[in-house]
Design a protein around this motif. Structure first.
Motif, short mmCIF file in Angstrom:
data_model
loop_
_atom_site.label_atom_id
_atom_site.label_comp_id
_atom_site.label_asym_id
_atom_site.label_seq_id
_atom_site.Cartn_x
_atom_site.Cartn_y
_atom_site.Cartn_z
N PRO A 174 -17.64 65.77 -11.54
CA PRO A 174 -17.74 66.46 -12.78
C PRO A 174 -17.80 67.84 -12.91
N GLY A 175 -16.34 68.56 -13.39
CA GLY A 175 -16.35 69.96 -13.45
C GLY A 175 -16.04 70.71 -12.17
N GLU A 176 -16.00 69.92 -11.01
CA GLU A 176 -15.66 70.49 -9.88
C GLU A 176 -14.28 70.88 -9.41
N VAL A 177 -14.08 72.13 -9.20
CA VAL A 177 -12.80 72.77 -8.65
C VAL A 177 -12.47 72.72 -7.13
N ALA A 178 -11.33 72.00 -6.86
CA ALA A 178 -11.15 72.00 -5.21
C ALA A 178 -10.41 73.30 -5.02
N PRO A 179 -10.63 73.63 -3.69
CA PRO A 179 -9.91 74.80 -3.07
C PRO A 179 -8.31 74.55 -3.11
N GLY A 180 -7.49 75.52 -3.61
CA GLY A 180 -6.19 75.34 -3.80
C GLY A 180 -5.37 75.43 -2.46
N TYR A 181 -4.31 74.80 -2.62
CA TYR A 181 -3.41 74.63 -1.46
C TYR A 181 -2.11 74.64 -1.63
N VAL A 182 -1.18 74.47 -0.90
CA VAL A 182 0.21 74.37 -1.15
C VAL A 182 0.81 73.25 -0.74
N GLN A 183 1.61 72.53 -1.42
CA GLN A 183 2.26 71.16 -1.31
C GLN A 183 3.51 71.71 -0.93
N HIS A 184 4.13 71.04 0.20
CA HIS A 184 5.58 71.35 0.76
C HIS A 184 6.62 70.31 0.44
N GLY A 185 6.18 69.21 0.53
CA GLY A 185 7.11 67.94 0.64
C GLY A 185 6.67 67.34 -0.90
N PRO A 186 7.64 66.18 -1.32
CA PRO A 186 7.10 65.50 -2.57
C PRO A 186 6.28 64.59 -2.26
N GLY A 187 5.39 63.88 -3.01
CA GLY A 187 4.55 62.89 -3.04
C GLY A 187 4.14 61.94 -4.11
N VAL A 188 3.00 61.30 -3.77
CA VAL A 188 2.60 60.30 -4.79
C VAL A 188 0.83 60.53 -4.82
N ARG A 189 0.40 60.20 -5.92
CA ARG A 189 -0.95 60.07 -6.26
C ARG A 189 -1.42 58.62 -6.89
N VAL A 190 -2.44 58.01 -6.27
CA VAL A 190 -2.82 56.84 -6.84
C VAL A 190 -4.40 57.12 -7.20
N ASP A 217 -3.61 53.91 -12.04
CA ASP A 217 -2.65 55.13 -12.62
C ASP A 217 -1.90 55.50 -11.14
N ALA A 218 -0.56 55.83 -11.22
CA ALA A 218 0.22 56.44 -10.12
C ALA A 218 1.15 57.49 -10.69
N PHE A 219 1.23 58.85 -9.90
CA PHE A 219 1.95 59.83 -10.37
C PHE A 219 2.96 60.41 -9.14
N LEU A 220 4.06 60.62 -9.42
CA LEU A 220 4.68 61.48 -8.75
C LEU A 220 4.25 62.99 -8.61
N THR A 221 4.49 63.55 -7.41
CA THR A 221 4.16 65.06 -7.57
C THR A 221 5.15 65.74 -6.79
N GLU A 222 5.18 67.12 -6.86
CA GLU A 222 6.41 67.91 -6.36
C GLU A 222 5.60 69.02 -5.72
N PRO A 223 6.55 69.61 -4.59
CA PRO A 223 5.98 70.94 -3.90
C PRO A 223 5.58 71.85 -4.62
N GLY A 224 4.53 72.57 -4.22
CA GLY A 224 4.22 74.15 -5.18
C GLY A 224 2.79 74.30 -4.69
N GLU A 225 2.16 75.25 -5.42
CA GLU A 225 1.08 75.38 -5.45
C GLU A 225 0.15 74.49 -6.23
N VAL A 226 -1.07 74.12 -5.54
CA VAL A 226 -1.66 73.10 -6.45
C VAL A 226 -3.18 73.46 -6.25
N GLN A 227 -3.85 73.54 -7.58
CA GLN A 227 -5.48 73.52 -7.63
C GLN A 227 -6.02 72.49 -8.57
N LEU A 228 -6.68 71.69 -8.38
CA LEU A 228 -7.09 70.36 -8.98
C LEU A 228 -8.74 70.52 -9.48
#
Length: 244
Positions: A174-190, A217-228
């Motif tokens: 709860p409340g935790e921030v993951a280090p940011g990263y760059v996603q290069h290709g399309p993807g899926v989260r489950v 739940d599942a979601f499509l993801t796209e390339p770009g900068e990501v911080q969760l």
């Protein structure tokens, strides 16, 4: 032979019924002799519900109740299967011995089917629902989107490393921030848990998009900068896949 109308009608009906029975028996015998059941494409199999799709992937929710079986379905694309709720299953093949298999909750299975065709039929032999979220990679690969990687920290644990796709299990308190990263290709989260996920908006400090998620739940993801960020008060756990 002279028959009364009633007797003649009975005779004709008997003849028709007999002929129908012979035809049905012949058809049934032919089907048994052939020894093959109907085979359908995976995304047309009735228990494989297509829930998301783009030019890269077809995402399916697979629901098999206890004692229920899929049809024989053909796979010819690379295939990633996330076991949301596992069970014991019996897997039948048209040209090799069947096997019993434990689909363990939380596991990931990769099917390398590019360039070849595989057919199987899955029966849930357990007492609980078998629930999977699976996706087919529609393009032959790898497609050279770039190197897929995640920060080398405890929040990310790699669970899949194939020539067309990689995957990580992500855990956020709860409340935790993951280090940011760059996603290069399309993807899926489950997702395996429910809660609130915050997604940073690139280039806009302190601006986030939040989504509520549920188990499965599942979601499509796209390339770009990501911080969760886990924006809820319970732990979040999900698998994050990226195409190569």
């Amino acid at each position: 032979m002279n028959l009364k109308p009633h007797a003649l009608l009975c005779a004709l009906l008997a003849t028709g019924l007999m002929t129908g029975s012979v035809n049905a028996a012949t058809a049934e015998k032919a089907a048994v002799a052939d020894g093959k059941e109907q085979v359908v494409a995976t995304d047309l199999e009735p228990l494989h519900h297509v829930i998301l799709e783009n030019q890269y992937v077809t995402v399916m929710r697979v629901m098999i109740r206890p004692g229920q079986s899929t049809l024989f379905h053909e796979q010819h694309l690379d295939y990633v299967n996330t076991h949301v709720d596992g069970s014991m299953v019996h897997i039948s093949y048209p040209d090799k011995p069947a096997k019993d298999h434990w689909m363990k909750t939380g596991d990931v299975k990769f099917g390398q089917h590019q360039g070849k065709s595989d057919e199987d039929k899955v029966t849930n032999t357990d007492t609980t629902l078998n629930h999977q979220v699976s996706f087919e990679i529609k393009q032959n690969g790898p497609q050279n989107f770039g190197d897929a990687s995640r920060p080398a920290v405890a929040q990310f644990r790699q669970v899949l490393d194939e020539k067309t796709v990689r995957g990580w299990k992500v855990g956020l308190q709860p409340g935790e921030v993951a280090p940011g990263y760059v996603q290069h290709g399309p993807g899926v989260r489950v997702f395996f848990t429910e809660g609130r996920l915050l997604l940073a908006v690139p280039g806009k400090p302190n601006r986030t998009r939040e989504i509520w998620v549920h188990r499965g739940d599942a979601f499509l993801t796209e390339p770009g900068e990501v911080q969760l960020t886990n924006g809820g008060d319970t732990p979040l756990q999900f698998n994050d896949y990226e195409l190569l």
